[in-house]
Scaffold this motif. Structure first.
Motif, PDB file in Angstrom:
ATOM      1  N   GLU A  51       7.484  18.705 -11.695  1.00 17.72           N
ATOM      2  CA  GLU A  51       8.344  18.143 -12.524  1.00 17.72           C
ATOM      3  C   GLU A  51       7.741  17.194 -13.613  1.00 17.72           C
ATOM      4  OE1 GLU A  51      12.662  15.531 -12.484  1.00 17.72           O
ATOM      5  OE2 GLU A  51      11.084  15.172 -10.789  1.00 17.72           O
ATOM      6  N   SER A  54       6.125  19.764 -16.060  1.00 15.92           N
ATOM      7  CA  SER A  54       7.322  20.120 -16.991  1.00 15.92           C
ATOM      8  C   SER A  54       7.481  19.371 -18.001  1.00 15.92           C
ATOM      9  CB  SER A  54       8.435  20.903 -16.187  1.00 15.92           C
ATOM     10  OG  SER A  54       9.196  19.649 -15.550  1.00 15.92           O
ATOM     11  N   GLU A 100       3.626  25.456 -15.353  1.00 15.61           N
ATOM     12  CA  GLU A 100       4.456  24.588 -16.474  1.00 15.61           C
ATOM     13  C   GLU A 100       3.073  23.951 -17.445  1.00 15.61           C
ATOM     14  OE1 GLU A 100       7.519  23.860 -16.734  1.00 15.61           O
ATOM     15  OE2 GLU A 100       8.292  24.517 -14.774  1.00 15.61           O
TER      16      GLU A 100
END
Length: 373
Positions: A51, A54, A100
């Motif tokens: 996370e 990203s 990512e």
């Protein structure tokens, strides 16, 4: 969305040793203790680290990872880099982060006397048999006073170094872009650096040059045994998890001694931590210089600064005035895994919820809170 400001200097690309980073924003290492009881990273941990990637962070530094199955583990459910299962678990994490577009470094941490959850050993190990200040941390499963550790002998020290090196090799196998040797915040390597926890009279005690020796040896051994292009960094600090007011007694002279020793050992960068304090509070030296800026000057290495770096003005000042090259963000990144994107757009940051720091709150819940916000 507010009007986007002029491009913030933290959003400029930057190299870190051989690594090209999208920006100067780094996820600081934060203890999460969300691995399995055997220390294997989970799929939720892969979600957690991905996370940040990203969200636009150029570099992610993991939570502290224990490097051996002896004295190093600090907390129950802390992840390791010792077994094949550990390597496979971390490979799933690094694949997600790389997918990512970010880089990821494994922080290798030996807890030493501040171990409060180690299934491998009943006793703790330290440079000297000095009882740590304060009490164990209830948030991480500890209670009561710290035990008096056993003083490390030469065989112990050799095993510590070998453990770091083996874990670095495992980090290569797990797909990490580098390792960060944790010599900060009161853990074992920092216990050697700290005067009141290191009462030794051999080559690892006494002068600042002797007290930084073990950290430098770990860096040198790792740098000699990992492939070219694999980054080897080191984290140092004055403050500690159990002593936030401590400062190096030698001031600027200690900074010079420590930074030059680590650079000579082959470090690719130095990360100066603040342990829950602001950079401004912990970095200032009596002569008007800063720990980060002086370390950068005398080592010739990139320096990562930590402590309140989510503040736009402070971040711009630290970079613009040459105090550091990269900025590590901890607590606020938990609430804002997309902080780089918010900075670029001029958006306000989401409010940090202190409950996100609690290791008994799962990573899944932390992710849901952020997504709901």
């Amino acid at each position: 969305m507010s009007e986007a400001p002029d491009r913030h200097p933290a959003l400029q690309p930057r190299s870190l040793g051989p690594l090209d980073l999208a920006n100067r924003l780094v996820v600081a290492p934060m203890t999460r203790v969300s691995a399995t009881p055997e220390g294997v990273p989970t799929s939720l941990m892969a979600d957690y680290y991905a996370e940040f990637a990203s969200g636009g962070f150029g570099l992610v530094i993991t939570e502290g990872i224990y490097p051996d199955a002896a004295y190093s583990q600090g907390y129950l459910n802390q992840p390791g880099l010792v077994t094949d299962e550990h390597v496979a678990g971390w490979r799933a994490v690094t694949d997600r982060v790389h997918g990512e577009g970010a880089r990821i470094v494994a922080q290798l941490m030996h807890a030493g006397a501040l171990s409060q959850g180690n299934p491998h050993r009943a006793e703790t190990l330290a440079p000297s048999a000095v009882k740590p200040l304060g009490t164990m941390m209830p948030a991480y499963g500890g209670s009561g006073p710290w035990p008096v550790p056993r003083e490390a002998d030469r065989d112990d020290i050799a095993e510590v170094v070998d453990g770091f090196v083996a874990a670095a090799r495992n980090a290569v196998a797990a797909g990490f872009d580098g390792v960060e040797v944790h010599a900060a915040n009161g853990y074992l390597l920092d216990q050697f650096v700290t005067e009141y926890t290191n009462l030794r009279t051999d080559e690892y005690g006494g002068s600042t040059a002797n007290r930084i020796r073990l950290a430098a040896e770990v860096v040198e051994r790792i740098a000699a045994e990992v492939p070219d292009g694999f980054v080897v960094g080191v984290r140092v600090s004055q403050t500690k998890v159990n002593d936030v007011v401590y400062r190096w007694s030698g001031g600027a002279e200690d900074v010079v001694e420590i930074a030059q020793a680590l650079a000579k050992a082959g470090a690719d960068y130095i990360h100066v931590a603040s342990e829950g304090r602001s950079w401004f509070e912990t970095a200032q030296l009596a002569d008007g210089s800063t720990v980060t800026g002086l370390a950068r000057e005398v080592s010739g290495l990139p320096v990562i600064a930590n402590g309140g770096m989510h503040d736009r003005e402070q971040a711009a000042r630290v970079l613009g005035e040459g105090h550091a090259d990269l900025l590590a963000i901890g607590h606020v990144a938990l609430a804002n895994p997309d902080l780089p994107r918010r900075l670029a757009a001029g958006d306000e940051l989401a409010e940090f919820d202190p409950a996100m720091l609690r290791p008994d709150v799962t990573i899944a819940s932390s992710i849901r809170w952020r997504q709901a916000g």
